[in-house]
Design a protein around this motif. Structure first.
Motif, PDB file in Angstrom:
ATOM      1  N   VAL A   9       0.856  -1.187   0.000  1.00 16.19           N
ATOM      2  CA  VAL A   9       0.000   0.000   0.000  1.00 16.19           C
ATOM      3  C   VAL A   9       0.892   1.237   0.000  1.00 16.19           C
ATOM      4  O   VAL A   9       2.040   1.187   0.425  1.00 16.19           O
ATOM      5  N   GLN A  10       0.351   2.320  -0.527  1.00 20.55           N
ATOM      6  CA  GLN A  10       1.091   3.565  -0.607  1.00 20.55           C
ATOM      7  C   GLN A  10       0.647   4.474   0.526  1.00 20.55           C
ATOM      8  O   GLN A  10      -0.535   4.584   0.796  1.00 20.55           O
ATOM      9  N   PRO A  11       1.609   5.143   1.202  1.00 24.41           N
ATOM     10  CA  PRO A  11       1.198   6.072   2.262  1.00 24.41           C
ATOM     11  C   PRO A  11       0.501   7.289   1.659  1.00 24.41           C
ATOM     12  O   PRO A  11       0.792   7.686   0.530  1.00 24.41           O
ATOM     13  N   SER A  12      -0.441   7.865   2.419  1.00 19.66           N
ATOM     14  CA  SER A  12      -1.084   9.091   1.968  1.00 19.66           C
ATOM     15  C   SER A  12      -0.148  10.284   2.195  1.00 19.66           C
ATOM     16  O   SER A  12      -0.231  11.297   1.520  1.00 19.66           O
ATOM     17  N   LYS A  13       0.725  10.115   3.188  1.00 21.97           N
ATOM     18  CA  LYS A  13       1.634  11.205   3.542  1.00 21.97           C
ATOM     19  C   LYS A  13       2.909  10.581   4.111  1.00 21.97           C
ATOM     20  O   LYS A  13       2.871   9.485   4.635  1.00 21.97           O
TER      21      LYS A  13
ATOM     22  N   ARG B 266      18.133   4.905   1.240  1.00 20.32           N
ATOM     23  CA  ARG B 266      17.360   5.054   0.026  1.00 20.32           C
ATOM     24  C   ARG B 266      15.897   5.364   0.346  1.00 20.32           C
ATOM     25  O   ARG B 266      15.293   4.724   1.201  1.00 20.32           O
ATOM     26  N   ASP B 267      15.343   6.350  -0.355  1.00 25.00           N
ATOM     27  CA  ASP B 267      13.927   6.663  -0.205  1.00 25.00           C
ATOM     28  C   ASP B 267      13.119   5.662  -1.035  1.00 25.00           C
ATOM     29  O   ASP B 267      13.234   5.638  -2.262  1.00 25.00           O
ATOM     30  N   ILE B 268      12.353   4.812  -0.370  1.00 19.23           N
ATOM     31  CA  ILE B 268      11.613   3.788  -1.111  1.00 19.23           C
ATOM     32  C   ILE B 268      10.105   4.068  -1.120  1.00 19.23           C
ATOM     33  O   ILE B 268       9.306   3.224  -1.490  1.00 19.23           O
ATOM     34  N   THR B 269       9.737   5.295  -0.732  1.00 19.28           N
ATOM     35  CA  THR B 269       8.311   5.618  -0.609  1.00 19.28           C
ATOM     36  C   THR B 269       7.535   5.255  -1.871  1.00 19.28           C
ATOM     37  O   THR B 269       6.432   4.733  -1.814  1.00 19.28           O
ATOM     38  N   ASN B 270       8.120   5.550  -3.037  1.00 18.93           N
ATOM     39  CA  ASN B 270       7.384   5.309  -4.277  1.00 18.93           C
ATOM     40  C   ASN B 270       7.895   4.112  -5.070  1.00 18.93           C
ATOM     41  O   ASN B 270       7.556   3.942  -6.239  1.00 18.93           O
ATOM     42  N   LEU B 271       8.718   3.291  -4.422  1.00 27.79           N
ATOM     43  CA  LEU B 271       9.277   2.133  -5.124  1.00 27.79           C
ATOM     44  C   LEU B 271       8.266   0.982  -5.109  1.00 27.79           C
ATOM     45  O   LEU B 271       7.583   0.758  -4.115  1.00 27.79           O
ATOM     46  N   GLU B 272       8.195   0.253  -6.226  1.00 28.74           N
ATOM     47  CA  GLU B 272       7.267  -0.879  -6.279  1.00 28.74           C
ATOM     48  C   GLU B 272       7.693  -1.967  -5.294  1.00 28.74           C
ATOM     49  O   GLU B 272       8.879  -2.142  -5.016  1.00 28.74           O
ATOM     50  N   ALA B 273       6.713  -2.716  -4.829  1.00 27.58           N
ATOM     51  CA  ALA B 273       6.973  -3.760  -3.830  1.00 27.58           C
ATOM     52  C   ALA B 273       8.036  -4.733  -4.319  1.00 27.58           C
ATOM     53  O   ALA B 273       8.903  -5.168  -3.546  1.00 27.58           O
ATOM     54  N   GLU B 274       7.989  -5.101  -5.612  1.00 22.83           N
ATOM     55  CA  GLU B 274       8.891  -6.139  -6.108  1.00 22.83           C
ATOM     56  C   GLU B 274      10.342  -5.697  -6.159  1.00 22.83           C
ATOM     57  O   GLU B 274      11.245  -6.500  -6.322  1.00 22.83           O
ATOM     58  N   LYS B 275      10.591  -4.377  -6.008  1.00 23.22           N
ATOM     59  CA  LYS B 275      11.979  -3.904  -6.074  1.00 23.22           C
ATOM     60  C   LYS B 275      12.548  -3.561  -4.704  1.00 23.22           C
ATOM     61  O   LYS B 275      13.644  -3.055  -4.587  1.00 23.22           O
TER      62      LYS B 275
END
Lengths: 547, 347
Positions: free
Chosen positions: B53-57, B65-74
């Protein structure tokens, strides 16, 4: 005191036995007997054993057999490919599209036979509007390609819905596990989603295969000179009254169906019990996967193209009820509708009655039978369960010819009556009814029953006041299914009706065979609209009752 | 900088808050536990870290490494699911090798790692079994080996013990813990079971209603709960609303306890094992006459429920060999509540 108790126990046993007989007897009479009759007739054509008919079929008509199997397999494979594409698109697309596609697929399930063929001839036939008028082409739509195309178009919706249902049951966490281990969407799709949903896909393929093998109407209308086994069976009965030949052909058609069925059962047993902790959370299904843009647009194009074709198909039929295409112009006319009013209205009303009676009858009987089978697990109930599933894999003509053979003379001379048609439709849909009920029953906590018994509720009271109310959704589902199926079926009952008491699908088949497409359009529209109304009313009822 | 850092994380589902204002920094090699009742948002946070799931904030960092927007598989995190989510049509070895195949490891390396990790979880010889032939505990081990085999940066465990029976749960608890120590892998463990949290963790974060209430080592959380929720959720306690002033805590008209050190607050928490039986002759402070309401014996200890006027207290006495069972239900006794055992809580 002792003897009193004993006699009481014995009386319970007798009641049980009585109920068992009461429920098993119809299964034996209306399912097993016709099947046995067909098989016997094919081997004992003149009353003594002979393989002559089979020898003739295999020696002189091997081409027919080959064509039938080839075209059925091709139809099935193509249907599954398209259905899979649609199911995948539905899984990946946004919730709004998902809803509308599902509704569209369900609506196109209500398709009287030959609707595709009718629309196809009107649009793409030799004098079809699109081919002849828009594109200015002349081509021959008749033949094997036409038959396959029609079978694919009319089976995609069913197959897609079955596969979508399978996808929805997948445990989303298994897919998350794959992604977590680094599996990108395609990889997860190919190595996890597809293997997991294989039973559902195989099941869908097997249902489509049986339907294609048993389909004799499409080849007659679209096949041109291309004939198939099912067509020959039909012509053998209707044209030549040759029941032994028709029986033998039916048995041959049954063989691939049986093979598919046993393969499926084996497959299910192998993969059974692996759904370790396949609990469903919400209905996220395989939604978590993101699909590459080119892949999703390809799938999307296929899906929307199919839905466009369906729209075109139903649109053309509705349009053709009041417009005639003559000398390059559309002319408004009420001719076709008036013609129906005069002659065929009675058949339509009769169809509605038959469907209603069959639907009520089989839903009740199926519920009782399934309840009995669920509560008495044993070898005999397993056998009865298997026997009651048989109609599902029987090709329509097989079941129809079986009824002719079984109920022509005493002890049960039913030929020519309405009862034989209704009974045939009932028992043909029995598997769906019992499966819906047993699915409903497994959802009922077994303690509910014990609680009722504990509170002093007797056997019958328990059944009617506790169990049946709980089964209402399954009952309604079975009702809707049987009603729709009976309204749109032709396969088995075409052999059973009399010229004095036709049903609407047979009328439709006859006018199409005679090339009267305007009349066909009106009849098809009547079937579609009436069935749709019943579906909507009852679906609403189900939804409202279940809050 | 920690191995996993969550900054100002918030997740909304339409209008409901799954979690909000989450700031966590989990250290390299740490065994970190999210503890809370169901629906407190702990699993959501785990799924945010896994990338399902993606955080709202807010942001999530893995190492630097900032992984906030990285896909789960990576993300290279290994998750063990509550229901294990094994691939049912693959064997044990195939399940474990799945992630390695995706990493394009050579056949030989795959075989080596499968061997290494099946042995590590104690499943040597099970490589070619089907999943359906395994017991729940064995499936749990396969799931663990499958996640470890990809040698992830972080291991995520989502209530992995909740489907096991009590005895097996105890065993897996210590096995997982010692495996984690041996591998030194940063581990986040989600549970609603306080025993698991207390026994396994280096540090515990307590969640309630989508918020993180307290973070600390198990001993600290047990000894100094941040509020009455933590006091009740972690370990057993006697919790009372109290009037606290002048170095005294008044639980009722007749029960006033002298505090060791003055404090301010509105609630009092007393651990059951801090209260002891006493006698009328005891001239210490904080001794109260009581009546025994019920007794529960569980082998290691005996739990008494006693009433002082209308107030119920629970006492736990260790069942040592010198312990005598002469107190019975209905007996009139005295209990002593040491002033230093009182934890004063603000809310």
């Amino acid at each position: 005191m002792m003897s009193f108790e004993k006699s009481q126990i014995r009386s319970v046993r007798y009641t049980d036995l009585f109920i068992a007989l009461l429920l098993t007897l119809p299964v034996l009479i209306f399912i097993v007997w016709p099947i046995v009759e067909v098989i016997v007739k094919s081997f004992l054509p003149e009353g003594f054993f002979s393989l002559e008919i089979y020898r003739n079929l295999f020696v002189h008509n091997s081409r027919l057999i080959f064509d039938s199997i080839l075209s059925a397999i091709l139809s099935t494979v193509l249907t599954i490919i398209f259905a899979l594409a649609i199911a995948l698109y539905v899984a990946f697309c946004s919730a709004r599209f998902k809803r509308s596609i599902l509704v569209a697929l369900m609506l196109t399930m209500i398709s009287p036979p030959f609707v595709s063929s009718l629309a196809y001839i009107m649009l793409f036939g030799k004098r079809g509007y699109i081919v002849h008028h828009v594109l200015g082409l002349t081509w021959n739509p008749y033949g094997m390609h036409g038959v396959i195309l029609m079978q694919v178009l009319s089976n995609i919706s069913l197959a897609a819905l079955l596969i979508i249902g399978m996808f929805a049951m997948l445990d989303p966490r298994t897919l998350e596990a794959s992604r977590d281990l680094g599996g990108k969407s395609w990889r997860t799709l190919c190595s996890i989603v597809l293997p997991l949903s294989m039973p559902g896909i195989v099941a869908a393929g097997f249902i489509v295969l049986i339907k294609c093998l048993a389909d004799f109407g499409t080849p007659i209308i679209i096949g041109g000179r291309f004939t198939l086994l099912a067509t020959e069976a039909y012509l053998a009965v209707i044209g030549r009254g040759n029941l032994p030949l028709a029986s033998a052909i039916s048995v041959i058609i049954l063989i691939p169906s049986l093979m598919a069925f046993f393969f499926y059962r084996h497959y299910i047993r192998q993969t059974h019990g692996v759904s370790v902790a396949m609990q469903k959370i919400g209905d996220r299904g395989i939604e978590g996967l993101a699909m590459g843009s080119w892949a999703s647009s390809t799938l999307g194009m296929l899906t929307w193209f199919f839905l466009f074709l369906m729209l075109l198909q139903y649109g053309a039929i509705l349009f053709a009820t009041v417009f005639d295409y003559r000398q390059g112009h559309f002319i408004f006319t009420l001719e076709h509708i008036q013609a129906i009013r005069l002659g065929k209205m009675a058949s339509f009303v009769r169809s509605l009655c038959y469907s209603f009676i069959a639907a009520i009858g089989v839903s009740l009987f199926g519920a009782l039978l399934s309840y009995y089978l669920e509560s008495h697990k044993g070898v005999s109930s397993k056998v009865v369960d298997f026997l009651s599933t048989l109609p599902y894999i029987l090709p329509g003509p097989f079941f129809g010819i079986g009824y002719i053979l079984a109920f022509n003379d005493a002890p049960l001379a039913l030929t020519g009556t309405s009862a034989i048609v209704v009974l045939n439709c009932m028992f043909r849909q029995l598997p769906v009814s019992t499966k819906a009920t047993s699915a409903g029953l497994t959802r009922i906590d077994p303690e509910t029953e014990n609680a009722a018994t504990d509170l002093g509720s007797g056997r019958l009271r328990l059944l009617f006041q506790i169990i049946l109310p709980l089964l209402k959704p399954a009952f309604l589902m079975s009702f809707i299914n049987t009603f729709t199926a009976t309204m749109t079926t032709v396969g088995a009952i075409i052999f059973l009706i009399t010229p004095q008491a036709k049903v609407v699908t047979v009328e439709l088949f006859n006018v199409l065979r005679d090339g009267d497409y305007g009349q066909g359009a009106v009849l098809a529209s009547m079937i579609i609209i009436s069935t749709l109304c019943v579906n909507l009313v009852f679906t609403r009822w189900v939804i409202r009752r279940n809050g | 900088m920690g191995a996993v850092v969550l900054k100002n994380i918030e997740k909304l589902y339409s209008d409901t808050i799954a979690c909000t204002d989450i700031n966590l920094s989990i250290n390299e090699g740490e065994f970190f536990t999210f503890l809370g009742p169901s629906g407190c948002g702990k699993t959501t946070i785990l799924r945010l870290i896994a990338g399902f799931v993606q955080p709202s904030k807010g942001t999530i960092h893995l190492g630097n490494r900032d992984i906030t927007n990285l896909e789960a598989e990576k993300r290279q995190v290994g998750m063990v699911f509550q229901n294990y989510a094994l691939f049912p049509f693959m064997t044990v070895a195939e399940n474990i090798a799945y992630g390695l195949k995706i990493q394009k490891k050579s056949k030989q390396e795959r075989a080596e790692r499968v061997e290494k990790y099946t042995e590590m979880v104690g499943l040597s010889g099970f490589e070619h079994r089907n999943i359906s032939e395994l017991s729940g505990g064995e499936q749990q081990r396969v799931a663990l080996a499958r996640s470890l085999a990809i040698e992830p940066k972080v291991l995520l465990l989502d209530e992995p013990l909740s489907n096991l029976d009590a005895r097996l749960r105890d065993r897996m608890r210590s096995e997982i813990k010692s495996l984690q120590k041996k591998l030194g892998i940063t581990t986040i463990f989600v549970t609603h079971d306080q025993t698991e949290a207390l026994t396994m963790s280096d540090r515990v974060a307590i969640f309630e209603k989508g918020r993180c209430i307290q973070i600390g080592p198990p001993e600290e959380i047990y000894a100094y709960p941040a509020n009455s929720f933590v006091a009740r959720f972690v370990g057993d306690t006697n919790l009372f609303a109290a009037d606290i002033r002048n170095g005294k805590a008044s639980l009722s008209d007749n029960v006033t306890i002298n505090l060791e050190t003055p404090a301010a607050g509105r609630f009092v928490s007393i651990r059951p094992q801090d209260i002891v039986f006493s006698t009328a002759e005891d001239n210490r402070k904080n001794v109260f006459p009581a009546r025994v309401e019920s007794i529960q014996f569980d082998g290691i200890s005996v739990e008494y429920s006693v009433k002082v006027d209308d107030m119920s207290f629970r006492l736990v006495i260790l069942n040592t060999s010198t312990f005598c069972h002469e107190i019975t239900v209905g007996a009139d006794v005295h209990i002593a509540i040491p002033g230093k055992s009182l934890k004063i809580l603000e809310n």
